[in-house]
Design a protein around this motif. Structure first.
Motif: not given
Ligand SMILES: Nc1nc2c(c(=O)[nH]1)N[C@H]1C(S)=C(S)[C@@H](COP(=O)(O)O)O[C@H]1N2
Ligand SMILES: [Mo]
Length: 196
Positions: A72, A74, A78, A160
């Motif tokens: 995964f 980001c 990371w 998402a």
């Molecule tokens: N609905 C939703 N999905 C999201 C986000 C969010 O703000 N809202 N952030 C995204 C981002 S920037 C990342 S890095 C990942 C993080 O997943 P995690 O919190 O399970 O590590 O979710 C993604 N999916």
């Protein structure tokens, strides 16, 4: 249960450029987890399809289960190795709706107001699933309860959380972060972080 190991896990360039390994999934979202009652939860497939479909939580549980093991990545640099997800494969959607030839991309719609766009060739890939379990347990609220997309070959903002809808679109229109400068595709191996 079918098991998928994402092919990125065995690539020689497994860690994308500019990333470092961490052993933890950091929680990142725009608004925190929304309250969800599974009785009322609905998953909608709409847009460039012949007939839109609305699924209940029971409908989702009846779809064939798959386990995905994938890294995964980001965009904040990371990368977490070998995260284990369980859910249903995106190909299940093709069994539920007839997608029009005009469809080019999908928009994921989330309960926290988040959206993100994924081109069809990245969406319908062998290692893309909608997950409702993480490491053998129901998805924790922070990680997207009750359902989230996982797209291992794109930066994690495309995965998402809290998803309630998939909209097929006739072009790859920008979602929440994409409207704020993030890349329209987001391939970590090409460092597609920003669109400028
Ligand atoms: N609905 C939703 N999905 C999201 C986000 C969010 O703000 N809202 N952030 C995204 C981002 S920037 C990342 S890095 C990942 C993080 O997943 P995690 O919190 O399970 O590590 O979710 C993604 N999916
Ligand atoms: Mo992110």
């Amino acid at each position: 249960m079918k098991r998928i190991i994402s092919p990125i896990n065995s690539r020689p360039d497994r860690l994308p450029p500019g990333q470092h390994w961490t052993n933890k999934l950091h929680i990142l979202d725009i608004a925190g987890p929304p309250f969800v009652n599974l009785e009322d939860y609905r998953f909608k497939i709409f847009g460039e399809v012949e007939e839109p479909v609305v699924l209940t939580w029971d409908d989702i549980q009846s779809l064939e289960k798959v386990e995905l093991i994938a890294d995964f990545h980001c965009v904040t640099r990371w990368s977490c190795p070998e995260v284990r997800w369980i859910g249903f494969h995106v190909n299940e959607i093709k069994k539920l709706v007839k997608i029009k030839d005009t469809a080019k991309a999908v928009m994921l719609h989330s309960l926290d107001g988040y959206t993100t766009n994924v081109p069809l060739e990245y969406f319908f890939d062998e290692d893309v699933i909608f997950a409702y379990m993480l490491n053998g347990k129901p998805l924790p609220a922070d990680h997207g309860y009750p359902l989230r997309l996982i797209v291992p070959k794109l930066y994690a903002w495309k995965s998402a959380k809290f998803v309630y809808g998939v909209e097929f679109m006739d072009e790859n229109r920008p979602g929440f972060w994409e409207q704020r400068g993030y890349h329209l595709i987001g391939d970590p191996w090409k460092e597609e972080r920003y669109s400028y």
